[in-house]
Design an enzyme around this catalytic site. Structure first.
Site, mmCIF file in Angstrom:
data_model
loop_
_atom_site.group_PDB
_atom_site.id
_atom_site.type_symbol
_atom_site.label_atom_id
_atom_site.label_comp_id
_atom_site.label_asym_id
_atom_site.label_seq_id
_atom_site.Cartn_x
_atom_site.Cartn_y
_atom_site.Cartn_z
ATOM 1 N N GLY A 104 -12.054 106.645 75.972
ATOM 2 C CA GLY A 104 -11.459 107.543 76.955
ATOM 3 C C GLY A 104 -12.039 107.477 78.352
ATOM 4 N N GLU A 137 -15.894 103.965 71.586
ATOM 5 C CA GLU A 137 -14.759 103.049 71.411
ATOM 6 C C GLU A 137 -14.009 102.857 72.730
ATOM 7 O OE1 GLU A 137 -13.523 104.529 66.929
ATOM 8 O OE2 GLU A 137 -12.629 105.492 68.659
ATOM 9 N N GLY A 192 -11.758 101.200 75.473
ATOM 10 C CA GLY A 192 -10.719 100.177 75.544
ATOM 11 C C GLY A 192 -10.379 99.906 76.998
ATOM 12 N N ARG A 193 -9.781 100.917 77.635
ATOM 13 C CA ARG A 193 -9.338 100.781 79.021
ATOM 14 C C ARG A 193 -10.474 100.375 79.956
ATOM 15 N NH1 ARG A 193 -5.152 103.885 81.041
ATOM 16 N NH2 ARG A 193 -5.511 105.352 79.343
ATOM 17 N N TYR A 203 3.928 106.987 81.903
ATOM 18 C CA TYR A 203 2.922 107.998 82.278
ATOM 19 C C TYR A 203 2.903 108.324 83.767
ATOM 20 C CZ TYR A 203 1.171 105.531 78.125
ATOM 21 O OH TYR A 203 1.067 104.901 76.924
ATOM 22 N N CYS A 246 17.350 96.180 83.436
ATOM 23 C CA CYS A 246 18.520 97.021 83.688
ATOM 24 C C CYS A 246 18.194 98.452 83.338
ATOM 25 C CB CYS A 246 19.706 96.510 82.891
ATOM 26 S SG CYS A 246 20.366 95.056 83.654
ATOM 27 N N GLU A 247 17.403 99.061 84.183
ATOM 28 C CA GLU A 247 16.967 100.428 83.929
ATOM 29 C C GLU A 247 16.352 100.960 85.219
ATOM 30 O OE1 GLU A 247 15.756 101.281 80.224
ATOM 31 O OE2 GLU A 247 14.431 102.945 80.743
ATOM 32 N N TYR A 253 -3.544 98.157 78.282
ATOM 33 C CA TYR A 253 -2.270 98.776 77.908
ATOM 34 C C TYR A 253 -1.103 98.219 78.718
ATOM 35 C CZ TYR A 253 -5.583 101.903 75.678
ATOM 36 O OH TYR A 253 -6.618 102.397 74.924
HETATM 37 N N1 LLP Z 1 -10.380 105.381 70.102
HETATM 38 C C1 LLP Z 1 -9.241 105.958 69.691
HETATM 39 C C2 LLP Z 1 -9.208 106.603 68.389
HETATM 40 C C3 LLP Z 1 -8.096 105.932 70.506
HETATM 41 O O1 LLP Z 1 -6.990 106.528 70.082
HETATM 42 C C4 LLP Z 1 -8.148 105.288 71.758
HETATM 43 C C5 LLP Z 1 -6.961 105.219 72.627
HETATM 44 C C6 LLP Z 1 -9.346 104.675 72.137
HETATM 45 C C7 LLP Z 1 -10.441 104.749 71.299
HETATM 46 C C8 LLP Z 1 -9.506 103.943 73.447
HETATM 47 O O2 LLP Z 1 -9.339 104.783 74.537
HETATM 48 P P1 LLP Z 1 -9.609 104.208 76.022
HETATM 49 O O3 LLP Z 1 -11.084 103.946 76.142
HETATM 50 O O4 LLP Z 1 -8.817 102.989 76.172
HETATM 51 O O5 LLP Z 1 -9.165 105.302 76.914
HETATM 52 N N2 LLP Z 1 -1.281 103.635 76.349
HETATM 53 C C9 LLP Z 1 -2.012 104.663 77.060
HETATM 54 C C10 LLP Z 1 -3.372 104.917 76.449
HETATM 55 C C11 LLP Z 1 -3.306 105.280 74.979
HETATM 56 C C12 LLP Z 1 -4.673 105.462 74.391
HETATM 57 C C13 LLP Z 1 -4.598 105.590 72.925
HETATM 58 N N3 LLP Z 1 -5.844 105.706 72.267
HETATM 59 C C14 LLP Z 1 -2.126 104.256 78.523
HETATM 60 O O6 LLP Z 1 -1.635 103.213 78.884
HETATM 61 O O7 LLP Z 1 -2.675 104.992 79.322
#
Ligand code: LLP
Length: 445
Positions: A257, A298, A300-301, A342, A369-370, A398
């Protein structure tokens, strides 16, 4: 280019340079040459930016002197090369599907370094995870608990699990991506006692070793408060499981997050938040006289996002006097649906004249087309010229992982750049690829 490998750049374009030709350089590579070699749309990842972010996370943990594991949330961007890169940098991998698991295993990531999430893991996915003997499964609900109990009895094999808690904490983030609040499809509800019930069940299940608890309160978070509240609640759950039920708890997984900078409006204190998270865990555990758990995160982003720059060729224009200027690119919501989903904001420049001064506002439209297929509303840019290449920053997370084939548009190519050399890590799809699974209309007699 000497870059400090211990800090995370705070500006969205801090890792790029502009050369004497006024071209954007990413990882020492000329973006215009990249486009000439690989075509558009092209997603370019600066490897050093990703490695630097991961190393910065490691450094925060090491400085705090706590046991930890960084698990890259592969949903942000999951390909062979990406799984290899994060594993090389000492990360585990968080997967949420059989497809992500297959990618991580195929990348050579040891099964023990992988853990699996998901609110509706299928029997096939759970079998895959159990047969591969992955490191841990994060159990999301009672249905899955029973399924795992049955499957592990069948295999006669133990597996480590963590319990996913819905802690009732809403992080300050976009409504659709807040996952920790009570009214959520994820996890066992804390307020109504589901968590305690599940933990009690776990004391009786012979092959499920419950080694800890997990929560994830949302994405693109800039404040510590949500994390602190979540950690307090998780620590209470941990105490109950460890001291009252005697579960073999040793892991506290606080999810991902960590927010990133998309535009000048964002100022993410990523490493500060992580340091504060660790501090909060230390306090919550010492005040309850519990041994410090291994802290899992965890992200990701924060790992994939800032490193990615997407390059597009500009095409048609439409100027509506007194209303708006539209500029279309050769991609859009099929490679980046984040504005449509979003309301995401991005910063962009022309890669072929990266320091040209803005002349007007141009709204960047995709080719689908949107009407909602937009990438940026009202970007301050020079007036477009034929041949311009639009570079959109912070598009590493993402985007490719959420790409679609709407309008039968092939997915882009992806390159990793480092020290002036580029490596193709995902080939561009072809029109033939799009039809690979199609079958012709059967001839019925
Ligand atoms: N752990 C769990 C259980 C999660 O559900 C997620 C993201 C993460 C870790 C990684 O979160 P991050 O560090 O990436 O914020 N598609 C959306 C984001 C969806 C996130 C879903 N879960 C976007 O493009 O903003």
């Amino acid at each position: 280019m000497a870059q400090d490998m211990t800090t995370i750049p705070t500006r969205v374009d801090a890792h790029v340079e502009i050369d004497a030709l006024h071209h954007l350089r990413i990882g020492g590579c000329d973006a215009v040459e990249l486009v000439n070699s690989y075509g558009t749309p092209l997603i370019v990842y600066d490897e050093d930016v990703m490695r630097r972010t991961i190393r910065a996370f490691h450094n925060v943990f090491r400085a705090a002197g706590v046991p930890y594991q960084i698990s890259y949330a592969s949903k942000a961007f999951c390909t062979l090369a990406m799984c290899q890169l994060v594993y090389e940098e000492g990360c585990g991998i968080d997967v949420v599907s059989g497809g992500e698991l297959h990618t991580a295993l195929s990348a050579g990531v040891p099964a023990k370094a992988i853990h699996m999430h998901g609110n509706n893991k299928t029997v096939e996915e759970l079998r895959y995870a159990l047969e591969a003997e992955i490191g841990a499964i994060i159990v999301d609900n009672f249905y899955e608990l029973n399924l795992l109990d049955e499957l592990t009895r069948e295999y006669g094999r133990e597996v480590d699990v963590l319990l996913r808690v819905a802690p009732g904490v809403e992080a300050h983030t976009h409504d659709f991506i807040a996952t920790g609040r009570q009214d959520s499809k994820f996890g066992f509800d804390l307020a109504s006692g589901q968590v305690q019930t599940a933990l009690r069940q776990l004391t009786d299940l012979p092959f499920l070793r419950c080694v800890g608890v997990h929560a994830h309160i949302g994405s693109q978070i800039f404040d510590i408060e949500g994390f602190q509240l979540m950690i307090e609640r998780l620590a209470e759950v941990y105490q109950y499981g460890l001291q009252k039920l005697g579960l073999p708890f040793r892991i506290l997984n606080v999810g991902g997050g960590f927010g990133i900078q998309y535009t000048d409006e964002d100022a993410p204190p990523t490493t500060e938040i992580l340091a504060a998270v660790i501090e909060a865990v230390k306090m919550a555990f010492s005040s309850r006289r519990m041994p410090l758990p291994t802290i899992w995160i965890e992200p990701g982003r924060s790992i994939a996002g800032p490193a990615g720059v997407t390059l597009y060729r500009v095409g048609s224009q439409k100027q509506i006097p007194g209303v708006r200027n539209y500029l279309a690119i050769d991609g859009g919501m099929t490679d980046n649906p984040r504005l449509a989903l979003y309301g995401a904001k991005y910063h962009a420049v022309y890669a072929n004249r990266a320091d040209a001064a803005p002349e007007d506002t141009w709204s960047i439209a995709g080719k689908c087309c949107e009407s909602g297929d937009m990438l940026i509303w009202d970007a301050a840019l020079p007036n477009p010229q034929p041949g311009d290449i639009l570079a959109v920053f912070a598009t590493g997370a993402y985007t490719y992982s959420m790409a679609s084939h709407y309008n039968r548009i092939p997915k882009p190519a992806v390159v990793f750049v480092r020290d002036g050399s580029a490596e193709l890590v995902v080939q561009r799809e072809t029109w033939a690829d799009l039809m690979r699974r199609d079958l012709p209309l059967p001839k019925r007699t």
